[in-house]
Design an enzyme around this catalytic site. Structure first.
Site, short mmCIF file in Angstrom:
data_model
loop_
_atom_site.label_atom_id
_atom_site.label_comp_id
_atom_site.label_asym_id
_atom_site.label_seq_id
_atom_site.Cartn_x
_atom_site.Cartn_y
_atom_site.Cartn_z
CE LYS A 117 1.38 102.30 -56.43
NZ LYS A 117 2.41 103.28 -56.06
CE LYS A 199 1.95 93.21 -45.74
NZ LYS A 199 2.95 93.66 -46.70
CE LYS A 202 -0.39 102.73 -45.72
NZ LYS A 202 0.85 103.41 -45.40
#
Ligand code: TRP
Length: 337
Positions: A117, A199, A202
């Site tokens: 992150k 995978k 979203k």
């Protein structure tokens, strides 16, 4: 809401960040529902965790409510479990502060998710991002949790929660249950419809790559029709056929059939026909959830009521732990009159 003394305590939380896909549904949401009878379940919408990345305040507010409604629409029953917003229980922030004093910066900067992150949000590497695992440890430890279902990406965070619990117990005296994690088995990993070696996500730039829980029937069927497959045209799984294998997995899970049953059902039929069937079986499950969620979202009084009741129980449980912790670390508590 009464806890059953013979059942273990299970805690889980999810961040309201974007509309879940059918992969998230099978991997996380459905588990919350399936575990409700076996454990005393405490489920939280981790809105405080969301503050660690920049977001429009109004989006965070809407998505928090949306996720709560979605969980209820999927079958999480507020009569059976404690369902609440993390920010409605001040003890989460309070315990985080105390646990911060026995956690070291090096442990936090070593976390894989912190490193990822920090790279992805290089303009906003804030203290909260670094402290994220301690808040997560507080979430879990406040409820004397026995078991925490987690995705494999959260394994490291659960490990640090266990370390922190042990450290506190050793330094002061036994206070926290040291929780076990468990990674629920999902029938299959749900892969991208456009790139079946990755995978389903979203956050994919290509909307055709995923089915979200917001998609309507036509969109779902269209996306499956456009799914990338090979040119073999036989509905059968195979290592060299990742696209059709993924579709067979999805169909089998949603239709509640084995892979063999699905292959037999579509024996001699082409990909075109099969793709429409996959779209239909998925839409049959997803569309009613979406409709139910929208219905619940319109009833704000009902949602508020659930949140308030959930927070009441969660505050009661969490405050018992925080009182113990404050006493053990030496914070003075006046006698009650
Ligand atoms: N960090 C978790 C995730 O992104 C969400 C979470 C917050 C959580 N607190 C938790 C999960 C406590 C399990 C237990 O998936």
């Amino acid at each position: 809401m009464q806890f059953d003394k013979d059942k273990k305590i299970l805690f889980s939380a999810a961040q309201p960040s974007g509309i879940p896909t059918i992969g998230n549904y099978l991997g996380a949401i459905k588990n919350w529902v399936d575990l409700q009878d076996e454990y005393n379940c405490i489920y939280s919408i981790a809105d405080l965790h969301c503050l660690t990345v920049k977001r429009e305040p109004k989006d965070l507010r809407r998505q928090s409510l949306d996720l709560l409604a979605l969980y209820i629409a999927c079958g999480v029953n507020p009569e059976k479990c404690v369902l609440f917003m993390q920010s409605h229980v001040p003890a989460h922030a309070e315990l985080t502060w105390v646990l911060n004093t026995i956690t070291y910066p090096g442990e936090m900067t070593r976390m894989t998710q912190f490193k990822d992150k920090s790279l992805r949000h290089a303009d906003n590497v804030n203290m909260g991002l670094m402290d994220y695992p301690v808040l997560m440890a507080a979430d879990i430890l406040l409820y004397q949790t026995d078991i925490v279902p987690i995705g494999s990406d959260q394994k490291q965070h659960l490990e640090i929660a266990r370390d922190i619990a042990n450290r506190f117990n050793n330094r002061y005296s036994p206070t926290f249950v040291v929780p076990d994690g468990y990674i629920p088995k999902v029938g299959a990993r749900i892969m991208s419809l456009q790139d079946p070696l990755h995978k389903m996500s979203k956050s994919d730039d290509n909307e055709n790559a995923f089915i979200s829980l917001e998609d309507d029937r036509d969109t779902i069927i269209r996306k499956f029709k456009r799914a990338v497959t090979d040119s073999d045209n036989t509905v059968a799984v195979g290592e060299d056929k990742p696209g059709i294998t993924n579709l067979i997995n999805i169909y089998s899970i949603f239709a509640n059939k084995t892979i063999e049953e699905t292959q037999r059902e579509f024996d001699g039929k082409g990909y075109g026909e099969f793709k429409v069937a996959v779209g239909e079986v998925v839409a049959d499950k997803i569309v009613p959830i979406k409709e139910e969620k929208e219905r619940i979202l319109k009833d704000k009084a009902y949602l508020d009521d659930i949140m308030i009741k959930g927070a009441e129980t969660a505050n009661y449980l969490a405050n018992k732990t925080i009182a113990k912790v404050y006493r053990k670390v030496g914070l003075y508590t006046p006698d009650k009159k």
